[in-house]
Structures are given as C-alpha cells and as structure tokens.
Design an enzyme around this catalytic site. Structure first.
Site, short mmCIF file in Angstrom:
data_model
loop_
_atom_site.label_atom_id
_atom_site.label_comp_id
_atom_site.label_asym_id
_atom_site.label_seq_id
_atom_site.Cartn_x
_atom_site.Cartn_y
_atom_site.Cartn_z
N GLU A 42 -1.66 -8.65 -7.90
CA GLU A 42 -1.58 -7.28 -7.40
C GLU A 42 -2.78 -6.46 -7.88
OE1 GLU A 42 0.11 -7.89 -5.08
OE2 GLU A 42 1.73 -6.42 -5.07
N THR A 88 -4.00 -1.18 0.92
CA THR A 88 -3.28 -0.50 -0.17
C THR A 88 -4.25 0.19 -1.14
OG1 THR A 88 -1.44 -2.02 0.00
CG2 THR A 88 -1.60 -0.82 -2.05
N1 HSE Z 1 3.68 0.88 -4.65
C1 HSE Z 1 2.60 0.36 -3.87
C2 HSE Z 1 1.90 1.52 -3.19
C3 HSE Z 1 3.18 -0.57 -2.84
O1 HSE Z 1 2.58 2.32 -2.55
O2 HSE Z 1 0.68 1.63 -3.32
C4 HSE Z 1 2.16 -1.23 -1.95
O3 HSE Z 1 2.82 -2.22 -1.18
#
Ligand code: HSE
Length: 305
Positions: free
Chosen positions: A130, A180
């Site tokens: 991530e 993201t």
């Molecule tokens: N929590 C993360 C965001 C999730 O909103 O950036 C991305 O899938």
C-alpha cells in the site's frame, strides 16, 4: 507440498464512507489471483501479469512483488518465489486492486513457510504494498481483504464488526481511473471542529446502527463530511448518481475508497437492482462503460484455491 500454490484475494471498499483509512469492507465477486512457486534463490521473479498491461514486472515496483521481498528479508528466508498474477481488479478503480495482489501473493507464499505466519503478521507485510501504491500504509483495503467482512482498524488492532444480513451491496465500477495517490493529495491536513464533530457523530452512529441492526440509524449516519466533498469531483457523475440513489431511498451511497467505484448499501435485492439500472443507464448515456455487482458482504476474505 505441491510445487505451486494459488490464492484468490477479493476486491474491497476502503473508508466505507465515514471511516477514512479506518473502515474497510470485503466485496463478493471480483478479485485477483496470484500463483506462487518456490525457487532456490531468495529473490522474487514476476513471470507474468494477465489482465493489466500497465503493471511493472519489476518486483520492487509491483505490490505483489514488494511484499514478498519484504517477507524474504524479514523472515530471513533462504529461498524465494516466482509468481504469476491474474488481475481481476483494474488499477485505479477504487476496489483495492493493489491490496488484493499483495494479499494473494503473501497468502500463497505463506504456504511454503515451515511455520506459516499469522494473519496479523501478513497484514504488516501487506502494508508495504500500500505504501508503494499510494504513498501511505493505510490498512483499510488489506485488512478486510485478509479477514473478510467489515473491519475497523483501531490502534493497530483489526476489529471485526457485525454487518446486518439484510443489507445488499451494490458495487458500481464506471470505467474511469482515479489514482489513490492523487486523491490523497486533494485532502486538507487540517479540518474544522464542526466537521470533526459531525463525522464523529456519523461514524459512531453507523457502527451503532450495525450493532443494533437499525436501518434508520445506518441511513442517517452514512454521510462523509470530511473527505467526499473534496474528492467527489474526481469521479465524473458521482454526485449525480448519489442523488439519484438517495431519491430511491438507498441506505447509503459513497465512493469506494478514493473512487471512481461506488458502493450502495441497499435494503433489499430489489432496491439494489433498481439503483443499478438507474446508475448504469446514466453512465451509459455518458458513453462510459460500467460493471456492477450485487451481493452480500464477503465474510471469508482471501483464500487458497
Ligand atoms: N483510505 C484510502 C483512501 C483507501 O481513501 O485514500 C483507498 O482505497
């Protein structure tokens, strides 16, 4: 011990509207598969990637690769892994594709360890992926992917929350891309006290609604006043579709992760079907392809095949 092991890891919804970075839900349906083979040298070789052309075969630049490099390093393994990835989740879709590849790779590789690692240790390794994908080690995709169901990340603990059986989940994936990393950059580092209070009220109300099986409380609480207002414009048609779904009495309608996918919590299969038709016809009228899926929550999570 067989020579090759394949694992499947499902798509997930980060944030679940009111829990930025701390709530995550596991979808039924789509997912990634990773087949892992043990090799003599302590290295990672990505043999093939199917279903996505733009992913790197350099293990340091691929979430499935980097988490296995981390596993080899941390566990001081004398052997390595050769892997083949089948992407069922598109990149930048808001369905936790980077998390799914990492989790599937780790789960399959874990089978080759003399003493297999616990889910909580696999979770730590999966966060490396991530970090690579979004620049931040948020666990709200990897945790539901590994554990299944709806989870809350609470001070390093994965807390499994109840999810009422009557709720049907509609997943809408318009063929758009939202990265993201970019969607995190549009957020502010400071928030207003009144927004903090409202979001706390909504998060607490949503979780209480789940425990009490209370559709009214869930519906009232499923509103994100912090993140969604800053991100909604990144996904064409999102606010419009949310309005259409609300007019149909949807329990909740939000971005899935940072979008462009969207999640609708529905009170019945019929309602999910209806909202599906309405949203699909909007996107089609805009010339945008859309995949949708209606189902229950996936309480199983990632698994070996
Ligand atoms: N929590 C993360 C965001 C999730 O909103 O950036 C991305 O899938």
């Amino acid at each position: 011990m067989t020579n090759k092991v394949t694992a499947f890891a499902p798509a997930t919804c980060g944030n679940v509207c009111v829990g930025y970075d701390i709530l995550g839900l596991c979808y039924s349906g789509a997912g990634d598969k990773v087949t892992v083979q043990k090799i003599a040298k302590p290295e990672v070789i990505i043999e093939s990637i199917e279903g996505e052309d733009s992913l790197s075969c350099d293990p340091k630049k691929n979430t499935a690769g980097i988490v296995l490099l981390e596993l080899i390093k941390e566990q001081k393994l004398s052997f390595g892994f050769s892997i083949s990835i089948e992407k069922g989740i598109s990149l930048g879709s808001g369905m936790g594709g980077s998390a799914a590849s990492a989790v599937a790779a780790l789960l399959a590789a874990n089978s080759f360890l003399e003493t297999p690692l616990s889910k909580s240790t696999l979770l730590e390794y999966s966060l490396k992926g991530e970090e690579l994908a979004s620049g931040h080690a948020h666990a709200d995709n990897v945790a539901p992917c590994l554990y299944g169901g709806l989870v809350l990340l609470s001070n390093g603990e994965v807390v499994e929350l109840p999810f009422p059986k009557f709720i049907q989940i509609l997943l809408i994936h318009p063929h758009l891309t939202v990265n993201t990393k970019d969607a995190r950059k549009v957020l502010k580092s400071e928030i207003k006290m009144k927004d903090y209070v409202k979001q706390s009220e909504n998060l607490a109300g949503f979780i209480t609604g789940l425990y009490k099986n209370d559709p009214g409380l869930i519906k009232k609480s499923f509103e994100d006043v912090l993140v969604e207002p800053l991100r909604s414009k990144l996904t064409k048609g999102f606010s419009h579709c949310q309005e259409l779904a609300k007019a149909e009495g949807v329990l909740g309608y939000a971005l899935s992760g940072s979008g462009p996918s969207q999640i609708a919590l529905c009170e019945s299969h019929e309602q999910a079907d209806n909202i599906n038709k309405i949203v699909t016809s909007y996107y089609e009228s805009e010339g945008i392809k859309v995949d949708t899926f209606i189902g229950s929550i996936n309480s199983e999570g990632a698994k070996l095949l």
